[in-house]
Design a protein around this motif. Structure first.
Motif, PDB file in Angstrom:
ATOM      1  N   UNK A 104       9.016   1.014  27.563  1.00  0.00           N
ATOM      2  CA  UNK A 104       8.696  -0.163  26.754  1.00  0.00           C
ATOM      3  C   UNK A 104       8.029   0.271  25.447  1.00  0.00           C
ATOM      4  N   UNK A 105       7.984  -0.630  24.440  1.00  0.00           N
ATOM      5  CA  UNK A 105       7.286  -0.294  23.192  1.00  0.00           C
ATOM      6  C   UNK A 105       5.847   0.154  23.417  1.00  0.00           C
ATOM      7  N   UNK A 106       5.143  -0.494  24.347  1.00  0.00           N
ATOM      8  CA  UNK A 106       3.764  -0.100  24.635  1.00  0.00           C
ATOM      9  C   UNK A 106       3.708   1.316  25.193  1.00  0.00           C
ATOM     10  N   UNK A 107       4.616   1.632  26.117  1.00  0.00           N
ATOM     11  CA  UNK A 107       4.656   2.980  26.693  1.00  0.00           C
ATOM     12  C   UNK A 107       5.006   4.024  25.649  1.00  0.00           C
ATOM     13  N   UNK A 108       5.909   3.667  24.729  1.00  0.00           N
ATOM     14  CA  UNK A 108       6.279   4.614  23.669  1.00  0.00           C
ATOM     15  C   UNK A 108       5.097   4.885  22.735  1.00  0.00           C
ATOM     16  N   UNK A 109       4.330   3.837  22.449  1.00  0.00           N
ATOM     17  CA  UNK A 109       3.146   4.030  21.610  1.00  0.00           C
ATOM     18  C   UNK A 109       2.128   4.918  22.323  1.00  0.00           C
ATOM     19  N   UNK A 110       1.972   4.689  23.634  1.00  0.00           N
ATOM     20  CA  UNK A 110       1.025   5.493  24.410  1.00  0.00           C
ATOM     21  C   UNK A 110       1.453   6.955  24.465  1.00  0.00           C
ATOM     22  N   UNK A 111       2.738   7.195  24.633  1.00  0.00           N
ATOM     23  CA  UNK A 111       3.181   8.585  24.730  1.00  0.00           C
ATOM     24  C   UNK A 111       3.136   9.266  23.366  1.00  0.00           C
ATOM     25  N   UNK A 112       3.286   8.494  22.302  1.00  0.00           N
ATOM     26  CA  UNK A 112       3.150   9.072  20.958  1.00  0.00           C
ATOM     27  C   UNK A 112       1.714   9.536  20.712  1.00  0.00           C
ATOM     28  N   UNK A 113       0.752   8.669  21.075  1.00  0.00           N
ATOM     29  CA  UNK A 113      -0.659   9.040  20.909  1.00  0.00           C
ATOM     30  C   UNK A 113      -0.999  10.225  21.803  1.00  0.00           C
ATOM     31  N   UNK A 114      -0.517  10.201  23.046  1.00  0.00           N
ATOM     32  CA  UNK A 114      -0.771  11.318  23.975  1.00  0.00           C
ATOM     33  C   UNK A 114      -0.260  12.628  23.408  1.00  0.00           C
ATOM     34  N   UNK A 115       0.920  12.591  22.813  1.00  0.00           N
ATOM     35  CA  UNK A 115       1.532  13.802  22.265  1.00  0.00           C
ATOM     36  C   UNK A 115       0.733  14.347  21.083  1.00  0.00           C
ATOM     37  N   UNK A 116       0.295  13.456  20.217  1.00  0.00           N
ATOM     38  CA  UNK A 116      -0.479  13.889  19.046  1.00  0.00           C
ATOM     39  C   UNK A 116      -1.782  14.557  19.477  1.00  0.00           C
ATOM     40  N   UNK A 117      -2.395  14.046  20.558  1.00  0.00           N
ATOM     41  CA  UNK A 117      -3.725  14.508  20.954  1.00  0.00           C
ATOM     42  C   UNK A 117      -3.724  15.416  22.188  1.00  0.00           C
TER      43      UNK A 117
END
Length: 506
Positions: free
Chosen positions: A338-351
Motif C-alpha cells: 500500500x502507499x503507506x507501506x511504501x512510504x514506511x519502507x522508503x524511510x526505513x531504507x534511508x535510515x
C-alpha cells in the motif's frame, strides 16, 4: 435564575400584557405573540428558552404549536395556560412532554412558581444529559490529544461521532492552503465520489458559511432562522437534523466538522455543546500532531544528514541508502504494498544504517574484509539505530524493518536469529535491497559484480538469506529492465572545476 428568553402566546391581549409585566419584572426577556402562526415565525427567527402558550386559540392552537415547536427545538420548555374546559387536555399534554400548566385565572405567584419549577427541571435534565455525554467524551479526549498520526486521528473522530451521536453522515473538511477550499479529509456515510470531489469556498454552502462566520449551526427539518443559511441549504437528500462547527486553532482556521442524522430526534443545543467540546479537542490534537510532525521532520533531516556523513566516510558506500530506498520501493510496489507501506519502507531504507554512527570510523571505512571481532562490532549497528530513532516516534513497521534488516530467511541472521515470516515483510525487502547494493559496491578485495551475477545470487539465496517471493520480485524487475541497478559515485573536486560530478555505474 432569571434572564432566560420567554415567548408568551395568547389571543387575549390582556393575558399577554399581564404575563409580560410579571415576567419582565423578574428579569426575564419576554416576547409576545397573538397566535400560533405568529409564535412559530418568531421561534424560527430567534432562539427561545421557554414557551408559554394558551391551548384554545383561533387557527393554530397551542397543541399544534407545541408539536411544531418540538420538531424545531426539542430543548425548549413549554407551559400551557388553560381554562377549566381544557383541563383534561392539559393533563394529557403533560404525558406528551409539556413541562407544566397554569390554570386561568392565575396569580403572579402561581405563574412565577410554575415558570421557575419548569426551568429548574429543564436545567437539571440538560445538565444530566451533558454530564453523561462528557464522561465518555473525557476518555475520548485523552485518546485524541495523544494521537499524532493524522490519518488515524481522522478515523478516530469519525468513529466517535457515529457512535456517540448515532449519526448516519460525518464529514471532516479541512482548509486546503493552496486552493483556499474546504476539502473532505475523512467521512462516514458519504459516497466515495462525493467525498473525493466536494470542494467549498469560504462562504459557499453551509460549511463555507460556518468557516466564514466562525459560528456553529444547527439545522433541523430544513429550517433555520437565518435567511443566509436557508439560501445556502442544499435541499437534495436533506437530513432530519445537522450540526456544523468550525475548527479554530490558536492562529489559524483548520476547517469544519459536519454531522447529520436522518431519523428523529433532531439535534439539540446540548448536542451542539458536546460537539463543540469534542471539536476543540480535535483542534488541539491536530495542532499537537502538526507540531510533532514538524519536530519529527527536523529530527529526521538531522539523522539523514548524519547517515550521509557516515556514508561519506566510506568511498565505497556513498549513496548506498539512496540506492537501497530506490530498490526497496520498486520491489514493494511490485509486490502490491500500500502507499503507506511504501512510504514506511522508503524511510526505513534511508535510515537503515543510521546505527553505524556509533561504529568506529576505522571499521566503517576499512577497505579490506572485516575481522571476526570487527564484524561482531558491526553487527551492533541495528540496535544502535533503534536507540537513535526511538525519540522520533516512527511507526513500529519502520523501527522493525531497520532492526531486522540483517535477519536471514533461514534464521541464521542477526541480531535475533528470526526466520521466515517472523521477519517483517519490509525487513525482508530491505535485506534484498541492501544486499544488492552491497554486491554492486566495488571493493579492493573484489571487483565490480554485474547485474547477471546479482540475479544469479538472488536465485541462489532464495529461501536461505532471502524470502523467495521478494527475491523473485527483484529478479523479475531486473530482468524486465524495470529496476536499474547501479550506484552513484562521487568524484572529488577536480582542480579548478569546483563542481561535483555524479554518474551511475552499471
Amino acid at each position: 435564575m432569571a434572564g432566560e428568553k420567554i415567548l408568551v402566546v395568547d389571543d387575549e391581549e390582556m393575558i399577554r400584557d399581564l404575563c409580560y409585566h410579571i415576567l419582565s419584572t423578574e428579569g426575564y426577556q419576554v416576547t409576545t405573540a397573538p397566535n400560533g402562526k405568529a409564535a412559530f415565525e418568531e421561534l424560527n427567527r430567534n432562539m427561545t428558552d421557554l414557551l408559554i402558550t394558551d391551548i384554545k386559540m383561533p387557527g393554530m392552537d397551542g397543541l399544534e404549536l407545541f408539536e411544531q415547536v418540538k420538531g424545531l427545538n426539542r430543548d425548549i420548555v413549554t407551559i400551557f395556560i388553560t381554562g377549566h374546559g381544557t383541563l383534561d387536555t392539559a393533563i394529557e399534554s403533560l404525558m406528551s412532554g409539556v413541562d407544566g400548566f397554569v390554570l386561568k385565572p392565575f396569580t403572579q405567584e402561581e405563574l412565577l412558581s410554575t415558570v421557575e419549577r419548569s426551568m429548574n427541571r429543564s436545567r437539571l435534565q440538560k445538565e444530566n444529559i451533558r454530564l453523561k455525554a462528557l464522561i465518555p467524551l473525557f476518555e475520548i479526549s485523552k485518546l485524541l490529544v495523544t494521537e499524532i498520526d493524522l490519518a488515524h486521528l481522522f478515523k478516530i473522530i469519525t468513529e466517535v461521532l457515529v457512535q456517540e451521536f448515532s449519526v448516519e453522515r460525518v464529514s471532516l473538511m479541512l482548509l486546503d492552503e493552496k486552493s483556499d477550499n474546504l476539502v473532505i479529509r475523512a467521512s462516514h456515510g458519504l459516497p466515495m465520489e462525493t467525498a473525493l470531489k466536494t470542494r467549498r469556498k469560504t462562504g459557499e454552502g453551509i460549511s463555507g458559511l460556518v468557516l466564514k462566520n466562525r459560528k456553529p449551526l444547527i439545522i433541523s427539518r430544513g429550517r433555520h432562522a437565518d435567511q443566509e443559511v436557508m439560501e445556502a441549504l442544499n435541499l437534495d437528500n436533506m437530513p432530519i437534523s445537522s450540526m456544523s462547527v468550525p475548527l479554530i486553532g490558536r492562529d489559524k482556521m483548520f476547517g469544519v466538522l459536519n454531522v447529520s442524522k436522518f431519523a428523529d430526534p433532531p439535534f439539540t443545543t446540548s448536542d451542539l455543546q458536546v460537539l463543540l467540546i469534542l471539536s476543540s479537542q480535535v483542534v488541539t490534537a491536530m495542532e499537537n500532531a502538526s507540531l510533532y510532525e514538524n519536530l519529527r521532520e527536523n529530527y529526521f533531516r538531522t539523522v539523514q544528514a548524519l547517515v550521509a556523513a557516515v556514508e561519506a566516510k566510506d568511498p565505497y558506500t556513498r549513496w548506498h541508502s539512496t540506492n537501497v530506498a530506490k530498490y526497496s520501493v520498486a520491489i514493494g510496489r511490485d509486490m502490491g504494498m500500500s502507499p503507506t507501506q511504501l512510504e514506511e519502507i522508503h524511510i526505513s531504507s534511508i535510515l537503515h544504517d543510521v546505527g553505524k554512527i556509533g561504529i568506529s570510523e576505522r571499521i566503517i571505512s576499512k577497505p579490506d574484509r572485516l575481522s571476526r571481532e570487527e564484524f561482531d562490532i558491526m553487527k551492533d549497528h541495528p540496535a544502535h539505530g533503534i536507540r537513535i530513532l526511538e525519540p522520533i516516534g516512527f511507526a513500529p513497521a519502520i523501527i522493525d524493518a531497520i532492526y531486522q534488516h540483517h535477519e536471514r530467511y533461514d534464521g541464521t541472521g542477526y541480531p535475533r536469529g528470526l526466520a521466515g515470516e517472523q521477519i517483517t515483510l519490509a525487513a525482508r525487502v530491505l535485506n534484498v535491497s541492501d544486499t544488492m547494493d552491497a554486491m554492486l559496491s566495488e571493493r579492493p578485495y573484489r571487483g565490480m559484480i554485474s547485474s547477471e551475477e546479482v540475479v544469479a545470487e538472488l536465485e541462489r539465496e532464495a529461501g536461505k538469506q532471502f524470502d523467495p517471493k521478494v527475491s523473485e520480485a527483484a529478479r523479475r524487475l531486473i530482468e524486465k529492465g524495470l529496476l536499474k541497478l547501479g550506484k552513484h559515485t562521487f568524484h572529488q573536486y577536480s582542480s579548478g572545476s569546483g563542481k561535483e560530478e555524479k554518474h551511475v555505474t552499471p
